[in-house]
Motif scaffolding. Structure first.
Motif, PDB file in Angstrom:
ATOM      1  N   ALA A  44      30.150  39.895  40.831  1.00  0.00           N
ATOM      2  CA  ALA A  44      29.282  39.146  41.740  1.00  0.00           C
ATOM      3  C   ALA A  44      29.147  37.686  41.335  1.00  0.00           C
ATOM      4  O   ALA A  44      28.725  36.849  42.153  1.00  0.00           O
ATOM      5  CB  ALA A  44      27.897  39.801  41.789  1.00  0.00           C
ATOM      6  N   ASN A  45      29.473  37.355  40.100  1.00  0.00           N
ATOM      7  CA  ASN A  45      29.363  35.968  39.657  1.00  0.00           C
ATOM      8  C   ASN A  45      30.478  35.092  40.227  1.00  0.00           C
ATOM      9  O   ASN A  45      30.395  33.859  40.135  1.00  0.00           O
ATOM     10  CB  ASN A  45      29.391  35.913  38.127  1.00  0.00           C
ATOM     11  N   GLN A  46      31.525  35.719  40.754  1.00  0.00           N
ATOM     12  CA  GLN A  46      32.607  34.970  41.392  1.00  0.00           C
ATOM     13  C   GLN A  46      32.643  35.355  42.866  1.00  0.00           C
ATOM     14  O   GLN A  46      33.239  36.372  43.237  1.00  0.00           O
ATOM     15  CB  GLN A  46      33.949  35.287  40.725  1.00  0.00           C
ATOM     16  N   PRO A  47      31.992  34.598  43.722  1.00  0.00           N
ATOM     17  CA  PRO A  47      31.866  34.986  45.129  1.00  0.00           C
ATOM     18  C   PRO A  47      33.199  34.875  45.871  1.00  0.00           C
ATOM     19  O   PRO A  47      34.094  34.119  45.508  1.00  0.00           O
ATOM     20  CB  PRO A  47      30.841  33.988  45.679  1.00  0.00           C
ATOM     21  N   TRP A  99      37.496  42.257  38.715  1.00  0.00           N
ATOM     22  CA  TRP A  99      37.398  40.909  39.271  1.00  0.00           C
ATOM     23  C   TRP A  99      36.850  40.954  40.689  1.00  0.00           C
ATOM     24  O   TRP A  99      36.008  40.132  41.082  1.00  0.00           O
ATOM     25  CB  TRP A  99      38.784  40.244  39.242  1.00  0.00           C
ATOM     26  N   ALA A 100      37.308  41.915  41.479  1.00  0.00           N
ATOM     27  CA  ALA A 100      36.830  42.031  42.860  1.00  0.00           C
ATOM     28  C   ALA A 100      35.343  42.366  42.915  1.00  0.00           C
ATOM     29  O   ALA A 100      34.630  41.926  43.836  1.00  0.00           O
ATOM     30  CB  ALA A 100      37.646  43.091  43.597  1.00  0.00           C
ATOM     31  N   ILE A 127      41.840  31.887  40.625  1.00  0.00           N
ATOM     32  CA  ILE A 127      41.720  31.372  39.269  1.00  0.00           C
ATOM     33  C   ILE A 127      43.094  30.850  38.858  1.00  0.00           C
ATOM     34  O   ILE A 127      44.104  31.133  39.507  1.00  0.00           O
ATOM     35  CB  ILE A 127      41.263  32.447  38.258  1.00  0.00           C
ATOM     36  N   GLN A 128      43.123  30.102  37.779  1.00  0.00           N
ATOM     37  CA  GLN A 128      44.386  29.736  37.147  1.00  0.00           C
ATOM     38  C   GLN A 128      44.472  30.478  35.827  1.00  0.00           C
ATOM     39  O   GLN A 128      43.560  30.391  34.991  1.00  0.00           O
ATOM     40  CB  GLN A 128      44.476  28.231  36.943  1.00  0.00           C
ATOM     41  N   GLY A 150      48.373  44.550  36.709  1.00  0.00           N
ATOM     42  CA  GLY A 150      48.901  43.495  35.862  1.00  0.00           C
ATOM     43  C   GLY A 150      47.824  42.848  35.008  1.00  0.00           C
ATOM     44  O   GLY A 150      46.683  42.661  35.451  1.00  0.00           O
ATOM     45  N   ALA A 151      48.193  42.503  33.784  1.00  0.00           N
ATOM     46  CA  ALA A 151      47.248  41.897  32.848  1.00  0.00           C
ATOM     47  C   ALA A 151      47.303  40.383  32.961  1.00  0.00           C
ATOM     48  O   ALA A 151      48.365  39.776  32.853  1.00  0.00           O
ATOM     49  CB  ALA A 151      47.571  42.326  31.426  1.00  0.00           C
ATOM     50  N   LEU A 152      46.135  39.772  33.182  1.00  0.00           N
ATOM     51  CA  LEU A 152      46.008  38.316  33.268  1.00  0.00           C
ATOM     52  C   LEU A 152      45.264  37.808  32.040  1.00  0.00           C
ATOM     53  O   LEU A 152      44.362  38.483  31.518  1.00  0.00           O
ATOM     54  CB  LEU A 152      45.257  37.925  34.539  1.00  0.00           C
ATOM     55  N   TYR A 153      45.635  36.608  31.612  1.00  0.00           N
ATOM     56  CA  TYR A 153      45.041  36.038  30.404  1.00  0.00           C
ATOM     57  C   TYR A 153      44.642  34.585  30.654  1.00  0.00           C
ATOM     58  O   TYR A 153      45.232  33.897  31.486  1.00  0.00           O
ATOM     59  CB  TYR A 153      46.038  36.077  29.240  1.00  0.00           C
TER      60      TYR A 153
END
Length: 454
Positions: free
Chosen positions: A272-275, A268-269, A295-296, A238-241
């Protein structure tokens, strides 16, 4: 044979749904359905309710095929009864899903070939012939008599008829391509009808719906009533924006509806910048150590410009693939979202119990109205048994002596049904027993056996 008066008193809540003769028939059908130890054919209900030779048997058949009562009116009365007794003043958790009732007979109304999860595997999807029911359940979390369990109480349902079922038996459809039926409704469309019903019944209350990926697309998320929130799956691709940026004053044209596209689930998984944040769950429906990211964002294909909380979940033990969930309640935390979604597993337990213990797949009707109203009676009675146990029956709970299982403390639905039967039998035999201890012991043993049969 009648059920205990405390259960019949619950049935009095449904007197506005029926005429007086139909309500009397309804109480007999409910008694026969619960006390029967065989298939729930209409003729078996006549026998188990003790009505053989009392009036004409056709009134039991006509109760489902011709009587003037409405399924949705019954569902509304049941919903308000359940909420008033089990969940007064609470946020309502609901779950929507569908279940297949296998049938025989090619000419059976509404039957078709549907996906069968019990015989399918991840590698190959298989189908079976039968009825497919879309069911909306009210979730009861951790009742005081079962502090670690969750129960899904069926409230409203619809029979899904696929295109094969709509064109079945029409000779002119075999020679030319079938035209789309304007009355055909998909499973999500039927689920949306049920959700709107629940929102109309409780206009001042907040409702949280959980559904799997089949009930998480645009046909559901894009049409939610204002008081209803949804928790469901995001497709792995799925595409998230990002949310749409504000329109600049000097720019021409219509404002943007969405922002920049975000990385996919795999990217996203691996970012590394988003632990990852660890979370441990040990509850009904979810026993795992997980790592999550949140995230939102916009899931534009399903929800257009509605902002959602997106949760990426990884099982640290590797037993589950990575998954993404979304929630329309932006103020909910990750534990709240995942806990609420895990409660929907109770609906699978409900489907199993109603098929094995209440004969959901048994009715053998032919007329359309009878088919649409007979099987739901098993689902309605499931909810009523749980309500009765919560209100009255928990005082009579008694586990059998089993040396190999001495630690059981919480009742299953089978225990609830057994308790209702046993109480009903004991109230009927108590006054007829003599003072002989050996006879009383034998009757007690026989009652226990009959209560657990079927």
């Amino acid at each position: 044979m009648e059920l205990t008066p405390s259960f019949l008193l619950l049935l009095q809540q449904f007197t506005p749904v029926f005429t007086n003769p139909s309500f009397h028939t309804f109480t007999l059908i409910a008694s026969g359905w619960i006390l029967s130890n065989r298939h729930r054919y209409i003729t078996e209900l006549i026998f188990s309710s003790g009505q053989v030779g009392i009036g004409h048997w056709s009134r039991f058949h006509r109760f489902f095929s011709h009587a003037a009562w409405d399924l949705d009116h019954f569902s509304m009365s049941l919903a308000k009864l359940v909420v008033s007794i089990l969940a007064p003043g609470a946020t309502f958790y609901w779950a929507v899903d569908d279940t297949l009732c296998r049938k025989r007979g090619l000419a059976l109304y509404g039957a078709g070939m549907h996906y069968d999860p019990l015989i399918s595997s991840r590698a190959k999807a298989l189908v079976s012939w039968g009825h497919d029911w879309v069911v909306l359940c009210l979730i009861v979390v951790h009742p005081f008599w079962a502090p670690t369990k969750v129960f899904a109480l069926p409230i409203a349902m619809r029979l899904y008829v696929n295109r094969q079922g709509l064109t079945k038996g029409k000779k002119n459809q075999k020679k030319k391509k079938a035209k789309p039926d304007p009355n055909h409704r998909t499973r999500p469309e039927l689920a949306m009808e049920l959700i709107h019903l629940a929102a109309d019944w409780f206009p001042d209350d907040e409702i949280v719906i959980t559904g799997d990926s089949a009930y998480g697309g645009q046909s559901i998320l894009g049409q939610l009533p204002p008081t209803v929130h949804l928790i469901s799956h995001v497709h792995p691709k799925g595409a998230l924006y990002e949310p749409a940026p504000p329109k600049e004053e000097k720019s021409k044209g219509a404002p943007r509806k969405k922002g920049q596209r975000l990385p996919g689930m795999k990217e996203w998984a691996e970012d590394a910048n988003q632990p990852w944040t660890p979370h441990d769950f040990d509850q009904f429906g979810l026993h795992a150590s997980l790592a999550v990211k949140t995230i939102q964002a916009l899931y534009y294909k399903a929800g257009k410009d509605r902002l959602l909380t997106i949760v990426l979940v990884r099982d640290l033990q590797g037993k589950r693939p990575d998954q993404m969930f979304y929630c329309t309640k932006l103020d909910w935390t990750v534990p709240q979202i995942l806990s609420a979604y895990s409660y929907r597993w109770a609906i699978e337990c409900t489907f199993e119990n109603t098929k094995q213990l209440l004969g959901l797949e048994d009715p053998a009707n032919r007329l359309p109205k009878a088919i649409e109203r007979t099987a739901p009676m098993a689902l309605f009675l499931y909810s009523l048994v749980v309500v009765w146990f919560h209100q009255t029956g928990h005082r009579f709970l008694r586990f059998p002596v089993r040396p190999w299982y001495p630690k059981k403390q919480e009742a299953s639905f089978a225990d609830l049904l057994t308790t209702l039967r046993r109480v009903s039998y004991e109230e009927k035999t108590e006054g007829a027993l003599s003072n002989r201890y050996d006879l009383k012991a034998w009757i007690a043993q026989l009652t226990e056996f009959l209560s657990r049969a079927g």
